[in-house]
Scaffold this motif. Structure first.
Motif, short mmCIF file in Angstrom:
data_model
loop_
_atom_site.label_atom_id
_atom_site.label_comp_id
_atom_site.label_asym_id
_atom_site.label_seq_id
_atom_site.Cartn_x
_atom_site.Cartn_y
_atom_site.Cartn_z
N HIS A 91 -44.99 100.56 77.92
CA HIS A 91 -44.96 99.06 78.71
C HIS A 91 -44.12 99.49 80.14
O HIS A 91 -44.64 98.87 81.11
N LEU B 132 -26.78 94.26 77.43
CA LEU B 132 -26.61 93.84 76.15
C LEU B 132 -26.56 94.74 75.11
O LEU B 132 -25.74 94.46 73.94
N MET B 133 -27.37 95.77 75.04
CA MET B 133 -27.29 96.74 74.03
C MET B 133 -25.67 97.33 73.87
O MET B 133 -25.02 97.28 72.88
N ASP C 221 -42.46 100.48 74.07
CA ASP C 221 -41.61 100.03 75.40
C ASP C 221 -41.90 100.96 76.53
O ASP C 221 -41.87 100.70 77.49
N ALA D 277 -24.39 99.17 70.63
CA ALA D 277 -25.54 100.27 70.43
C ALA D 277 -24.82 101.41 70.83
O ALA D 277 -23.99 101.52 71.80
N THR D 278 -25.10 102.73 70.27
CA THR D 278 -24.53 103.97 70.89
C THR D 278 -25.27 104.36 72.05
O THR D 278 -26.25 104.20 72.58
N ASP D 279 -24.49 105.40 72.78
CA ASP D 279 -24.92 105.60 74.08
C ASP D 279 -26.22 106.54 74.06
O ASP D 279 -27.22 106.14 74.87
N GLU E 178 -30.87 94.43 79.47
CA GLU E 178 -31.36 94.74 78.10
C GLU E 178 -30.09 95.75 77.75
O GLU E 178 -29.57 95.91 76.78
N MET F 198 -30.33 108.19 65.95
CA MET F 198 -31.50 107.63 66.25
C MET F 198 -32.55 107.70 65.08
O MET F 198 -32.79 108.97 64.61
N LYS F 199 -32.66 106.53 64.42
CA LYS F 199 -33.54 106.67 63.17
C LYS F 199 -35.10 106.75 63.55
O LYS F 199 -35.42 106.16 64.59
N ARG G 109 -40.77 102.71 66.48
CA ARG G 109 -41.76 101.63 66.48
C ARG G 109 -41.27 100.68 67.64
O ARG G 109 -42.41 100.12 68.06
N TYR G 110 -40.41 100.53 68.15
CA TYR G 110 -40.02 99.67 69.41
C TYR G 110 -40.16 100.50 70.71
O TYR G 110 -40.33 100.19 71.72
N GLU H 218 -37.12 104.79 62.34
CA GLU H 218 -37.56 103.41 62.51
C GLU H 218 -37.72 102.89 63.82
O GLU H 218 -38.44 102.26 64.21
N SER H 219 -36.63 103.22 64.56
CA SER H 219 -36.63 102.75 66.10
C SER H 219 -37.61 102.90 66.86
O SER H 219 -37.71 102.61 67.91
N PHE I 266 -28.62 105.98 71.63
CA PHE I 266 -29.48 104.97 71.28
C PHE I 266 -30.07 104.36 72.59
O PHE I 266 -31.19 103.98 72.88
#
Ligand code: ADP
Ligand code: MG
Lengths: 227, 293
Positions: free
Chosen positions: B15, B203-204, B12, B209-211, B200, B1-2, B7-8, B4-5, B213
Motif C-alpha cells: 500500500h 500510536l504504536m 501495508d 509496541a516494541t521499537d 500510526e 516479531m511474530k 499478514r498486516y 502472524e503480524s 515491531f
C-alpha cells in the motif's frame, strides 16, 4: 498506592518555562482523580510525566512501584502496555474502521488473532458501538469517536487510564455520557486520572480533585471544583 | 516479531509503495539500473573466467608463416617445429584449407568479395604436450625465421584479463555511485512512508509496541523496493543474454560463452539478495534519522 510523585519539577529549559513545580501526591489503586486548573496550568504536562512520554526534570515519578526515570526501553514498552491513554482529539486512524482502530492496540503488541477477534466485539459492545464496527471515523460523531478511543485504550486491560481533556470537544450531554462510561470503567477497578477544565463535570462526579495553578498543586480534596 | 503480524505488514508495505508512487518508481528504477549493471559485469566476469578456463587448457599454437615461405623451406619448417622439445604434434593448414574453411562458414560470396584472392597465410597448428609448455614454446617459435606471428589461447586470455581489469575498475566506481544513489532514493521513499504514517507510529509507541515491531514494516518496504528493482534487472538480463550470446557467437566465433541456464539462476539469486540488502540499508538509514533508533 499506585502513583506517587515526590518533589517533581518539570522545566522546559529551552523555552525557560516551569510547567510543574514541587509536586507531591499519592494516588491509590482504583481511584478516580480529576486534574483541573486553567489552561497552561500544567495538566497535560503532568499526564505526560505519568505516561512517561517525558521525564521529570527533578524529583521522582513512581508508578506501580517503579520509578519511571529508571525504566529501560524494554520496560517502558511493558509499562505502556499496562496503562491506557485518551486524548482530546481521539487520534483514530482515518483509514481504518472502528473495529480495526480498536484491534490496532492489540495487534501491534502481537496478541493472538483469536484473542483479538473475541475481545474487540466485546469491548465495542461495552462502549455501546457494536453496530458501528465497520464504520470509518469520519462517519462517527465526536462522542462516538471518543468512545472508540476509550475502547482502544482499555482493550489491553490497563491498570491505569489517563485521559487528557477527553470531553474537550464534546457538548455537555455527550460529555455526560462519556463520563458515565469512564465511571463504569473505574467501577470495574481501573484507576483513572483525567485532566479537564469542565467545572460542571467535576461537580457532578464528586470525585477527588487536584487543582493546578501555574505549575503548583494548590488543592487536593474530594468533591466539587471550588476551592 | 511474530509471523502472524506479516499478514498486516506485507499488504501495508505494498500500500505504501502505491501511495509513494513516483518516489517508489524512482527508487525501483535506480535500483534496477544499478543491479542490471552489476548483472552485466557479473556475466562478463563469469564468461571471461569461463573462456579463460577453456582457452588456457588449450594446448594448440597457431603458427602463421610469411608468404615467402614456400616449397623447400616450408617442408623444412615442419621438421623444425616437430623437432622442438615439448611438441606433441604438428598439423599443416594451407592457405587453401583456410580459405575453404571460411567459404564453408560464410559462403562463396566471401571469395568473390575478396576479389578472388586468397588472403590467408599458410599456417601450422602445433600441439604441445602440456599447457605449461605453451608460453615458452610459443616465444621460441615466434623467433624462427619465416614465422609471421603465433597465436595461442593463453595469450588471448591475458589480453582478456587486461581488458576486464580496466572495465572492472571503471565499472566498480560507476556501480558504487549508482548503489549510493539507489540507497538514498530508497531512504527518501521510506522517509515519505514514515511521514505518512507518523500518527500510526506515535500510536504504536503509546500502546506499547516494541521499537523493532515499529521498524519492521519500513525495513520490509525497503527490501521490497530493492527486490522489485532486482526482478526488473533479472528480466532484462534473461531477455538480452540469449541475444548477446548469439551475436558474439556469430561475430567472434571462437569465443566460448557460458550457457545461460548455468549462469542466470545463481546470478538472479545474488541480484535479488543484493537488491534486498541495498533496500534494507536505505530504510535503516532513514529510520536512524526519523525513528530515533
Ligand atoms: N513541549 C513544551 N515545550 C515548552 N513549553 C511547554 C511544552 N509543553 C507545555 N509547555 C508549557 O508548560 C505550561 C503547561 O502546559 P500544559 O501542561 O500543556 O498546560 P495545560 O494542559 O494545563 O493547559 C504552559 O506554559 C506551556 O506553554
Ligand atoms: Mg492540556
Amino acid at each position: 498506592m499506585i502513583i506517587q510523585m515526590v518533589n517533581v519539577d518539570r522545566i522546559y529549559k529551552k523555552q525557560n518555562v516551569t510547567a510543574l513545580k514541587g509536586i507531591n501526591l499519592a494516588i491509590d489503586k482504583g481511584e478516580f482523580v480529576f486534574l483541573t486548573g486553567a489552561s497552561g496550568a500544567g495538566k497535560s504536562t503532568m499526564i505526560r510525566l505519568l505516561f512517561r512520554e517525558e521525564l521529570a526534570t527533578s524529583g521522582q515519578v513512581i508508578v506501580a512501584g517503579r520509578s519511571l526515570s529508571r525504566l529501560s526501553a524494554k520496560e517502558t514498552v511493558i509499562f505502556r502496555r499496562n496503562v491506557g491513554m485518551v486524548f482530546q482529539d481521539s487520534r483514530l486512524l482515518e483509514d481504518k474502521t472502528v473495529e480495526e482502530n480498536v484491534a490496532f492496540a492489540m495487534r501491534v503488541i502481537e496478541r493472538p488473532k483469536k484473542e483479538i477477534d473475541k475481545k474487540v466485539p466485546e469491548i465495542l459492545e461495552r462502549v455501546g458501538l457494536r453496530d458501528r464496527m465497520k464504520h470509518f471515523p469520519h462517519q462517527l460523531s465526536g462522542g462516538e469517536k471518543q468512545r472508540v478511543a476509550v475502547a482502544r485504550a482499555i482493550i489491553n486491560d490497563p491498570i491505569i487510564l489517563f485521559a487528557d481533556e477527553p470531553t474537550g470537544n464534546l457538548d455537555p450531554d455527550t460529555s455526560e455520557e462519556l463520563m458515565e462510561l469512564l465511571r463504569e470503567i473505574n467501577d470495574s477497578g481501573t484507576t483513572i486520572i483525567m485532566a479537564t477544565h469542565d467545572r460542571n463535570l467535576v461537580d457532578t462526579m464528586q470525585k477527588r480533585v487536584l487543582v493546578l495553578e501555574k505549575g503548583r498543586l494548590i488543592s487536593d480534596r474530594i468533591g466539587g471544583w471550588s476551592l | 516479531m511474530k509471523l502472524e503480524s506479516m499478514r498486516y505488514i506485507v499488504p501495508d508495505a505494498f500500500h505504501s509503495l502505491q501511495r509513494n508512487g513516483w518516489m517508489s518508481f524512482a527508487a525501483i528504477t535506480t535500483m534496477a539500473i544499478t543491479l542490471l549493471l552489476c548483472g552485466v559485469f557479473g556475466i562478463l566476469l563469469i564468461n571471461v573466467n569461463y573462456a579463460a578456463g577453456t582457452l588456457e587448457s588449450d594446448v594448440e599454437i597457431a603458427v602463421f608463416l610469411e608468404d615467402t615461405v614456400t616449397g623447400e623451406v616450408l617442408t623444412q619448417m615442419e621438421t623444425t617445429l616437430k623437432g622442438l622439445p615439448g611438441v606433441l604434434e604438428v598439423n599443416a593448414i594451407t592457405k587453401d584449407d583456410a580459405m575453404s574453411f571460411m567459404v564453408e562458414r560464410y559462403g562463396e560470396t566471401l571469395f568473390t568479395a575478396l576479389g578472388g584472392v586468397n588472403p590467408f597465410p599458410d599456417c601450422y597448428s602445433v600441439k604441445a604436450e602440456t599447457p605449461e609448455q605453451i608460453d615458452g614454446l610459443a616465444s621460441k617459435i615466434a623467433t624462427l625465421p619465416g614465422v609471421l606471428k603465433v597465436n595461442y589461447g593463453k595469450e588471448t586470455v591475458d589480453k582478456l584479463f587486461a581488458f576486464t581489469d580496466v572495465v572492472r575498475s571503471i565499472g566498480l566506481w560507476v556501480m558504487v555511485l549508482l548503489a549510493v544513489g539507489a540507497v538514498v532514493l530508497v531512504g527518501m521513499t521510506i522517509r515519505l512512508t514514515v511521514y505518512a504514517r507518523r500518527k500510526e507510529v506515535q500510536l504504536m509507541k503509546y500502546v506499547g509496541a516494541t521499537d523493532w515491531f515499529i521498524r519492521w514494516p519500513f525495513i520490509i518496504e525497503g527490501a521490497l523496493l530493492g527486490m522489485f528493482g532486482a526482478i526488473i534487472a533479472v528480466v532484462v538480463l534473461i531477455f538480452s543474454y540469449g541475444k548477446v550470446s548469439d551475436y558474439i557467437d556469430s561475430a567472434i566465433g571462437f569465443f566460448p560463452m557460458a550457457a545461460m541456464s548455468g549462469v542466470l539462476p545463481m546470478l538472479a539469486l545474488y541480484l535479488i539478495l543484493g537488491g534486498a540488502l541495498l533496500g534494507i540499508v536505505g530504510s535503516v538509514f532513514s529510520l536512524i534519522r526519523f525513528l530515533k533508533v
